[in-house]
Design a protein around this motif. Structure first.
Motif, PDB file in Angstrom:
ATOM      1  N   VAL A 162      17.060   6.848  32.902  1.00 30.16           N
ATOM      2  CA  VAL A 162      18.090   7.683  32.269  1.00 30.16           C
ATOM      3  C   VAL A 162      17.618   9.132  32.224  1.00 30.16           C
ATOM      4  CG1 VAL A 162      19.177   8.213  30.042  1.00 30.16           C
ATOM      5  CG2 VAL A 162      19.238   5.884  30.939  1.00 30.16           C
ATOM      6  N   MET A 163      16.331   9.308  31.905  1.00 29.39           N
ATOM      7  CA  MET A 163      15.769  10.660  31.901  1.00 29.39           C
ATOM      8  C   MET A 163      15.658  11.204  33.325  1.00 29.39           C
ATOM      9  SD  MET A 163      14.607  12.944  29.868  1.00 29.39           S
ATOM     10  CE  MET A 163      14.466  14.558  30.589  1.00 29.39           C
ATOM     11  N   THR A 164      15.181  10.376  34.228  1.00 29.65           N
ATOM     12  CA  THR A 164      14.940  10.806  35.602  1.00 29.65           C
ATOM     13  C   THR A 164      16.219  11.237  36.310  1.00 29.65           C
ATOM     14  OG1 THR A 164      12.983   9.408  35.843  1.00 29.65           O
ATOM     15  CG2 THR A 164      14.127  10.028  37.853  1.00 29.65           C
ATOM     16  N   TRP A 165      17.177  10.321  36.360  1.00 25.37           N
ATOM     17  CA  TRP A 165      18.410  10.582  37.100  1.00 25.37           C
ATOM     18  C   TRP A 165      19.472  11.276  36.255  1.00 25.37           C
ATOM     19  CZ3 TRP A 165      18.934  10.363  42.197  1.00 25.37           C
ATOM     20  CH2 TRP A 165      18.005   9.616  42.934  1.00 25.37           C
ATOM     21  N   GLY A 166      19.657  10.801  35.032  1.00 21.76           N
ATOM     22  CA  GLY A 166      20.688  11.392  34.182  1.00 21.76           C
ATOM     23  C   GLY A 166      20.432  12.859  33.884  1.00 21.76           C
ATOM     24  N   ASP A 167      19.273  13.127  33.302  1.00 17.54           N
ATOM     25  CA  ASP A 167      18.931  14.507  32.952  1.00 17.54           C
ATOM     26  C   ASP A 167      18.733  15.365  34.201  1.00 17.54           C
ATOM     27  OD1 ASP A 167      17.854  16.529  30.859  1.00 17.54           O
ATOM     28  OD2 ASP A 167      16.294  16.445  32.383  1.00 17.54           O
ATOM     29  N   SER A 207      23.958   7.937  33.375  1.00 19.47           N
ATOM     30  CA  SER A 207      23.239   7.059  32.441  1.00 19.47           C
ATOM     31  C   SER A 207      23.945   5.715  32.303  1.00 19.47           C
ATOM     32  CB  SER A 207      23.126   7.731  31.070  1.00 19.47           C
ATOM     33  OG  SER A 207      22.387   8.930  31.149  1.00 19.47           O
ATOM     34  N   TYR A 208      25.255   5.761  32.191  1.00 16.52           N
ATOM     35  CA  TYR A 208      26.033   4.524  32.060  1.00 16.52           C
ATOM     36  C   TYR A 208      25.844   3.638  33.280  1.00 16.52           C
ATOM     37  CZ  TYR A 208      29.966   1.347  31.462  1.00 16.52           C
ATOM     38  OH  TYR A 208      30.741   0.218  31.339  1.00 16.52           O
ATOM     39  N   LEU A 209      25.869   4.240  34.453  1.00 18.00           N
ATOM     40  CA  LEU A 209      25.701   3.472  35.689  1.00 18.00           C
ATOM     41  C   LEU A 209      24.317   2.829  35.753  1.00 18.00           C
ATOM     42  CD1 LEU A 209      26.729   2.635  38.484  1.00 18.00           C
ATOM     43  CD2 LEU A 209      25.853   4.811  39.374  1.00 18.00           C
ATOM     44  N   ILE A 210      23.291   3.589  35.426  1.00 14.45           N
ATOM     45  CA  ILE A 210      21.918   3.082  35.477  1.00 14.45           C
ATOM     46  C   ILE A 210      21.717   1.926  34.495  1.00 14.45           C
ATOM     47  CG2 ILE A 210      19.528   3.644  34.867  1.00 14.45           C
ATOM     48  CD1 ILE A 210      20.096   6.457  36.031  1.00 14.45           C
ATOM     49  N   ILE A 211      22.138   2.126  33.264  1.00  9.41           N
ATOM     50  CA  ILE A 211      21.949   1.102  32.233  1.00  9.41           C
ATOM     51  C   ILE A 211      22.718  -0.164  32.582  1.00  9.41           C
ATOM     52  CG2 ILE A 211      22.242   0.556  29.794  1.00  9.41           C
ATOM     53  CD1 ILE A 211      22.146   3.686  29.352  1.00  9.41           C
ATOM     54  N   SER A 212      23.946   0.005  33.052  1.00  6.98           N
ATOM     55  CA  SER A 212      24.765  -1.150  33.415  1.00  6.98           C
ATOM     56  C   SER A 212      24.120  -1.964  34.527  1.00  6.98           C
ATOM     57  CB  SER A 212      26.157  -0.685  33.872  1.00  6.98           C
ATOM     58  OG  SER A 212      26.847  -0.029  32.838  1.00  6.98           O
ATOM     59  N   THR A 242      23.176  11.161  26.101  1.00  6.09           N
ATOM     60  CA  THR A 242      23.804  12.452  26.396  1.00  6.09           C
ATOM     61  C   THR A 242      23.699  13.386  25.200  1.00  6.09           C
ATOM     62  OG1 THR A 242      25.355  11.385  27.913  1.00  6.09           O
ATOM     63  CG2 THR A 242      25.931  13.584  27.126  1.00  6.09           C
ATOM     64  N   GLY A 243      23.898  12.829  23.996  1.00  7.85           N
ATOM     65  CA  GLY A 243      23.756  13.641  22.801  1.00  7.85           C
ATOM     66  C   GLY A 243      22.331  14.135  22.611  1.00  7.85           C
ATOM     67  N   LEU A 244      21.355  13.260  22.852  1.00  5.17           N
ATOM     68  CA  LEU A 244      19.951  13.656  22.723  1.00  5.17           C
ATOM     69  C   LEU A 244      19.574  14.716  23.747  1.00  5.17           C
ATOM     70  CD1 LEU A 244      18.286  10.144  22.195  1.00  5.17           C
ATOM     71  CD2 LEU A 244      18.565  11.952  20.487  1.00  5.17           C
ATOM     72  N   THR A 265      12.702  12.501  23.681  1.00  4.54           N
ATOM     73  CA  THR A 265      13.725  11.816  22.886  1.00  4.54           C
ATOM     74  C   THR A 265      14.687  10.993  23.735  1.00  4.54           C
ATOM     75  OG1 THR A 265      15.149  13.785  22.920  1.00  4.54           O
ATOM     76  CG2 THR A 265      13.632  13.551  21.064  1.00  4.54           C
ATOM     77  N   VAL A 266      15.035  11.495  24.915  1.00  4.38           N
ATOM     78  CA  VAL A 266      15.993  10.758  25.756  1.00  4.38           C
ATOM     79  C   VAL A 266      15.423   9.432  26.236  1.00  4.38           C
ATOM     80  CG1 VAL A 266      17.253  10.773  27.946  1.00  4.38           C
ATOM     81  CG2 VAL A 266      17.362  12.756  26.433  1.00  4.38           C
ATOM     82  N   PRO A 267      14.247   9.401  26.872  1.00  7.39           N
ATOM     83  CA  PRO A 267      13.735   8.096  27.329  1.00  7.39           C
ATOM     84  C   PRO A 267      13.386   7.145  26.189  1.00  7.39           C
ATOM     85  CG  PRO A 267      12.126   9.840  27.743  1.00  7.39           C
ATOM     86  CD  PRO A 267      13.401  10.506  27.348  1.00  7.39           C
ATOM     87  N   LEU A 268      12.738   7.648  25.143  1.00  6.41           N
ATOM     88  CA  LEU A 268      12.381   6.772  24.023  1.00  6.41           C
ATOM     89  C   LEU A 268      13.629   6.295  23.294  1.00  6.41           C
ATOM     90  CD1 LEU A 268       9.223   8.490  22.467  1.00  6.41           C
ATOM     91  CD2 LEU A 268       9.361   6.737  24.240  1.00  6.41           C
ATOM     92  N   GLY A 269      14.555   7.207  23.053  1.00  6.77           N
ATOM     93  CA  GLY A 269      15.782   6.841  22.350  1.00  6.77           C
ATOM     94  C   GLY A 269      16.626   5.863  23.133  1.00  6.77           C
ATOM     95  N   SER A 270      16.759   6.085  24.433  1.00  3.74           N
ATOM     96  CA  SER A 270      17.576   5.204  25.278  1.00  3.74           C
ATOM     97  C   SER A 270      16.989   3.795  25.327  1.00  3.74           C
ATOM     98  CB  SER A 270      17.673   5.772  26.694  1.00  3.74           C
ATOM     99  OG  SER A 270      18.277   7.042  26.696  1.00  3.74           O
ATOM    100  N   ALA A 271      15.698   3.709  25.567  1.00  2.00           N
ATOM    101  CA  ALA A 271      15.046   2.401  25.668  1.00  2.00           C
ATOM    102  C   ALA A 271      15.097   1.657  24.334  1.00  2.00           C
ATOM    103  CB  ALA A 271      13.597   2.574  26.123  1.00  2.00           C
ATOM    104  N   ALA A 272      14.761   2.353  23.262  1.00  2.00           N
ATOM    105  CA  ALA A 272      14.733   1.716  21.945  1.00  2.00           C
ATOM    106  C   ALA A 272      16.119   1.247  21.528  1.00  2.00           C
ATOM    107  CB  ALA A 272      14.176   2.687  20.904  1.00  2.00           C
TER     108      ALA A 272
END
Length: 234
Positions: A133-138, A172-177, A202-204, A216-223
């Motif tokens: 999410v951090m790599t591709w999304g951000d 991010s949605y695509l990756i997580i899905s 996205t908010g983070l 915050t993005v990678p830790l928050g997304s994973a957690a």
């Protein structure tokens, strides 16, 4: 499919696992150097090649069953090198972002934390979610926002664009899905979790003061993906 692919790679020798990671990182570095040397493009493009390319190592670590100690050690070394580079010109092309930022350091730290956490509980795909999410999304959000972002907004003094934020949410949605589908199946929870985590990520990402979003993005997304999965499974 990813689970089957991962299982088939368990018998690969350790030296070949590490060689595969080294080969990929070498390819990323050579690609970035080639673009910088011969294309003469915007330095931000070079940074994002490295940003996205190195982040994908988490996939190799997952598929090849790289031991946690290897990833954690690499994270510690990378963190030390990036800290030194803020004082000495070790990584001038990577850290030159036109503003004071510890993003590269936070990026390295987040990889180590996520590997230590999710490798230990044998659910590495949550670490993969956070890093990708951090790599591709951000990464893509920054490129799209800088090139096509015409509708700006500010958060705590930092300027973002709605085009960039939309890119962050969609990618991010695509990756997580895709990751949850491959590991947990086509369940209704998969789509809900993916949507919620993508929006939170996205908010983070909008709070990027000193590059803190790289933590915050990678830790928050994973957690969040992990916690929501546990709650919905119960």
């Amino acid at each position: 499919m990813l689970i089957l692919f991962s299982s088939n790679l368990e018998s690969i020798p350790a030296w070949l696992q590490l060689a595969s990671v080294a080969a990929w990182l070498s390819l990323v570095i050579l690609s970035a150097w080639g673009v910088h040397r011969f294309v003469k493009t915007d330095p931000e493009i070079v940074r994002k090649i490295v940003h996205i390319g190195t982040g994908n190592v988490i996939l190799l670590a997952w598929w090849l069953h790289i031991p946690a100690i290897v990833g954690i050690t690499a994270s510690i070394v990378a963190s030390a090198v990036t800290l030194l580079s803020y004082r000495f010109p070790i990584l001038p092309g990577i850290n030159s972002v036109g503003r004071r930022s510890f993003g590269t350091f936070f990026y390295a730290v987040s990889v180590g934390i996520l590997i230590a956490w999710f490798w230990h509980i044998q659910q590495p795909y949550y670490a993969v979610i956070g890093i990708l999410v951090m790599t591709w999304g951000d990464g893509l959000a920054a490129l799209i926002g800088q090139r096509f972002g015409k509708h700006k907004y500010k958060v705590l003094g930092g300027q973002k664009s709605w085009e960039g934020s939309l890119t962050m949410a969609l990618v991010s949605y695509l990756i997580i899905s895709l990751i949850l589908l491959s590991t947990q199946g086509n369940l209704w929870q998969t789509w809900i979790i993916s949507l919620v985590v993508a929006l939170v990520a996205t908010g983070l990402e909008t709070f990027s003061f000193l590059g803190i979003d790289n933590l915050t993005v990678p830790l928050g997304s994973a957690a969040l993906a992990f916690v929501l999965t546990q709650l919905m499974a119960g």
